[in-house]
Design a protein around this motif. Structure first.
Motif, PDB file in Angstrom:
ATOM      1  N   TYR A  22     -13.795 -33.299  10.364  1.00 45.02           N
ATOM      2  CA  TYR A  22     -13.760 -32.943   8.939  1.00 45.02           C
ATOM      3  C   TYR A  22     -13.142 -34.093   8.145  1.00 45.02           C
ATOM      4  O   TYR A  22     -13.689 -34.538   7.142  1.00 45.02           O
ATOM      5  CB  TYR A  22     -12.959 -31.652   8.774  1.00 45.02           C
ATOM      6  N   SER A  58     -27.648 -33.862   6.862  1.00 45.53           N
ATOM      7  CA  SER A  58     -27.231 -32.775   5.967  1.00 45.53           C
ATOM      8  C   SER A  58     -26.929 -31.492   6.738  1.00 45.53           C
ATOM      9  O   SER A  58     -25.940 -30.800   6.455  1.00 45.53           O
ATOM     10  CB  SER A  58     -28.310 -32.495   4.924  1.00 45.53           C
ATOM     11  N   ARG A  59     -27.761 -31.174   7.721  1.00 42.70           N
ATOM     12  CA  ARG A  59     -27.547 -29.963   8.514  1.00 42.70           C
ATOM     13  C   ARG A  59     -26.251 -30.049   9.305  1.00 42.70           C
ATOM     14  O   ARG A  59     -25.433 -29.128   9.289  1.00 42.70           O
ATOM     15  CB  ARG A  59     -28.733 -29.739   9.458  1.00 42.70           C
ATOM     16  N   THR A 107     -23.575 -32.098   8.882  1.00 43.63           N
ATOM     17  CA  THR A 107     -22.371 -32.151   8.046  1.00 43.63           C
ATOM     18  C   THR A 107     -22.144 -30.822   7.332  1.00 43.63           C
ATOM     19  O   THR A 107     -21.010 -30.444   7.091  1.00 43.63           O
ATOM     20  CB  THR A 107     -22.421 -33.311   7.030  1.00 43.63           C
ATOM     21  N   GLY A 108     -23.204 -30.121   7.027  1.00 44.05           N
ATOM     22  CA  GLY A 108     -23.051 -28.796   6.436  1.00 44.05           C
ATOM     23  C   GLY A 108     -22.289 -27.859   7.348  1.00 44.05           C
ATOM     24  O   GLY A 108     -21.444 -27.071   6.900  1.00 44.05           O
ATOM     25  N   LEU A 114     -18.539 -29.051   7.519  1.00 44.89           N
ATOM     26  CA  LEU A 114     -17.817 -28.760   6.284  1.00 44.89           C
ATOM     27  C   LEU A 114     -17.750 -27.267   5.961  1.00 44.89           C
ATOM     28  O   LEU A 114     -17.118 -26.871   4.989  1.00 44.89           O
ATOM     29  CB  LEU A 114     -18.457 -29.508   5.109  1.00 44.89           C
ATOM     30  N   ARG A 117     -20.271 -25.380   5.104  1.00 46.11           N
ATOM     31  CA  ARG A 117     -21.280 -24.981   4.113  1.00 46.11           C
ATOM     32  C   ARG A 117     -22.416 -24.201   4.758  1.00 46.11           C
ATOM     33  O   ARG A 117     -23.041 -23.379   4.123  1.00 46.11           O
ATOM     34  CB  ARG A 117     -21.863 -26.212   3.418  1.00 46.11           C
ATOM     35  N   GLU A 118     -22.703 -24.522   6.003  1.00 47.77           N
ATOM     36  CA  GLU A 118     -23.744 -23.844   6.768  1.00 47.77           C
ATOM     37  C   GLU A 118     -23.108 -23.284   8.013  1.00 47.77           C
ATOM     38  O   GLU A 118     -22.196 -23.873   8.569  1.00 47.77           O
ATOM     39  CB  GLU A 118     -24.818 -24.841   7.234  1.00 47.77           C
ATOM     40  N   GLU A 119     -23.620 -22.157   8.446  1.00 51.32           N
ATOM     41  CA  GLU A 119     -23.138 -21.606   9.695  1.00 51.32           C
ATOM     42  C   GLU A 119     -23.929 -22.212  10.841  1.00 51.32           C
ATOM     43  O   GLU A 119     -25.114 -22.480  10.713  1.00 51.32           O
ATOM     44  CB  GLU A 119     -23.308 -20.090   9.704  1.00 51.32           C
TER      45      GLU A 119
END
Length: 101
Positions: free
Chosen positions: A27, A83-84, A86-87, A90, A92-94
């Motif tokens: 992170y 993007s997937r 890091t999401g 972070l 932002r995505e499960e």
């Protein structure tokens, strides 16, 4: 199921790399990379290289390298994969693991 997965196209066929534990350090590493991208005037190639290195660092148990990630993804998959992943890091995505619970 692993928290992070990346499937790379390799000579013998597609290979999926998995990582079950993501430390909080990843992170911080992400935000350090973002600061570097904002503070320095980097070329597009340097930005892509930093992102590839970050993606590879998420899979330390597999000893995955940035070069393997670059060679194993189609050009149109690089940004989407970054993007997937890091999401998930972070929050932002499960990950798929959380979706199944």
């Amino acid at each position: 199921m692993a928290k992070l997965e990346i499937t790379l196209h390799e000579k013998g066929g597609d290979v999926t790399y998995k990582q079950n534990h993501i430390s909080g350090q990843k992170y911080l590493d992400y935000w350090n990379m973002q600061e570097k991208l904002e503070d320095e005037k980097l070329s597009a190639m340097q930005i892509i290289t930093l992102r590839l290195e970050y993606m590879a660092s998420l899979f330390p148990d597999s000893h995955l390298t940035a070069e393997q990630v670059l060679k194993g993804l189609d050009p149109w998959e690089i940004e989407k994969t970054f993007s997937r992943l890091t999401g998930i890091v972070l929050g932002r995505e499960e990950s798929t693991e959380k979706k199944e619970q």
